[in-house]
Structures are given as structure tokens and as C-alpha cells.
Design an enzyme around this catalytic site. Structure first.
Site, PDB file in Angstrom:
ATOM      1  N   SER A  28       0.839  -1.189   0.000  1.00  0.00           N
ATOM      2  CA  SER A  28       0.000   0.000   0.000  1.00  0.00           C
ATOM      3  C   SER A  28       0.880   1.248   0.000  1.00  0.00           C
ATOM      4  CB  SER A  28      -0.883   0.006   1.245  1.00  0.00           C
ATOM      5  OG  SER A  28      -1.527   1.252   1.412  1.00  0.00           O
ATOM      6  N   TYR A  78       0.053  -0.018  10.494  1.00  0.00           N
ATOM      7  CA  TYR A  78      -0.382  -0.465   9.166  1.00  0.00           C
ATOM      8  C   TYR A  78       0.699  -0.131   8.139  1.00  0.00           C
ATOM      9  CZ  TYR A  78      -3.253  -1.016   4.974  1.00  0.00           C
ATOM     10  OH  TYR A  78      -3.738  -1.399   3.750  1.00  0.00           O
TER      11      TYR A  78
END
Length: 189
Positions: free
Chosen positions: A25, A52
Site C-alpha cells: 500500500s 499499518y
């Protein structure tokens, strides 16, 4: 560790020239300081975005290190290992950002005015799951892609240049060693 263990266990089943695709990501940029090996599980400090981001940077490092090891396998393997940013996709991942309880409450009871305003606006900027999978399908199926995709990062079906912190060979190698230790899975090519 999931990408690491799953791939290690699947290696014997893959063709020697398989394409291996890991989802990362753009959130990896939240980990611009690199991997904190003293806090891999968030036991000392945890933040949803930074944690994350670190996990997505780890996926990039795993991709790069697996490609390097494949390239150095004396011809035993000629994998093309790539990673990608799928985009902001309409999934239930938001439950980890707003909290599971609030997320479930919004799903069961509907959203209040402010939630509707915020999430309704954000929803206009997210991809469908099908659109979010397009780069993964491209990396798996495009016959023109070739080996130059190995170890590379893609977004919107295009190769992207990573910042120097996301191409740190020493951190990628160390992460591999730590992953073997933590998972108990020896992963050698």
C-alpha cells in the site's frame, strides 16, 4: 508474517518461473523511518496508521528480498516477485481505523449525520473491489510484463519508483532472518 509463511510453504508447488504478487500500500510511507525491529508486534508503541504502514513496508521488503534470493538461486528459480498498491478500496478495513465496535454499530444501526457526511464523501473516492484488483490481475496475467517487474512496486498497473527508505537492502535481509525466527519456518531457495 503471513505473506512470508504462506509463500514459503507454497514454493514447492510453484513453477520455477512463477509470478508471486504481494499486496502492499501507499501507506508504507507512514513508516518512512524504516522498520523498528524492537517493536514489530506493536508491544512498545502502537498506532493504527503507523503500524499499518510498517506492515505494508514489510511486504515491500519481503518482495524485494524474495526477488533477490530468486535471482541468486543459481537458476533453480526464476520468479518474478512484485508488489502493489491496490488503491483505496471499499472493504471493511475501516473497522480497524474507527474501531470494531463503532464499525459494527454503523453497519447494524446505520450512520448518524456526521458519519454519513464523512463516510459518504470518502466513499466517492474509493474503488470497487473489482477495480482494486486490477493491478493484481495485470501483474499476474500481462504477457508483456517480463522479468523487469521483479522486485518492483506498482500502482494503477504502472511501475512506481520507491523512496530510498523503501529499498533498504539491509532492513529487507534482516526482516527475512527475523521472519524465519518468529515464524519457525526456514525459507531458503
Amino acid at each position: 508474517l503471513g505473506h512470508f509463511v504462506l509463500t514459503a510453504k507454497m514454493i514447492p508447488l510453484l513453477a520455477k518461473d512463477a509470478r508471486i504478487i504481494n499486496v502492499s500500500s501507499e501507506a508504507h510511507k507512514f513508516a518512512a523511518d524504516g522498520i523498528d525491529f524492537e517493536n514489530l508486534n506493536g508491544e512498545k508503541k502502537y498506532g493504527p496508521w503507523t503500524s499499518y504502514g510498517a506492515s505494508k513496508l514489510e511486504n515491500i521488503f519481503f518482495t524485494q528480498e524474495l526477488q533477490r534470493r530468486s535471482d541468486e538461486s543459481s537458476g533453480r528459480y526464476s520468479f518474478t516477485v512484485s508488489t502493489l498498491h491496490p488503491g483505496a478500496v471499499a472493504t471493511d478495513l475501516g473497522r480497524y481505523l474507527v474501531g470494531e465496535e463503532k464499525f459494527n454499530d454503523m453497519k447494524q444501526n446505520g450512520m448518524g449525520f456526521m458519519d454519513t457526511l464523512i463516510f459518504g464523501t470518502l466513499n466517492k473516492f474509493v474503488k470497487t473491489v473489482e477495480d482494486g484488483a486490477s493491478t493484481q490481475v495485470f501483474l499476474a496475467a500481462d504477457s508483456q510484463l517480463g522479468a523487469n517487474a521483479g522486485g518492483q512496486y506498482f500502482d494503477e498497473c504502472k511501475q512506481q519508483k520507491l523512496a530510498p527508505f523503501a529499498t533498504n537492502v539491509d532492513q529487507a535481509r534482516k526482516l527475512w532472518t527475523v521472519s524465519e525466527k518468529l515464524s519457525g519456518v526456514e525459507f531458503s531457495l
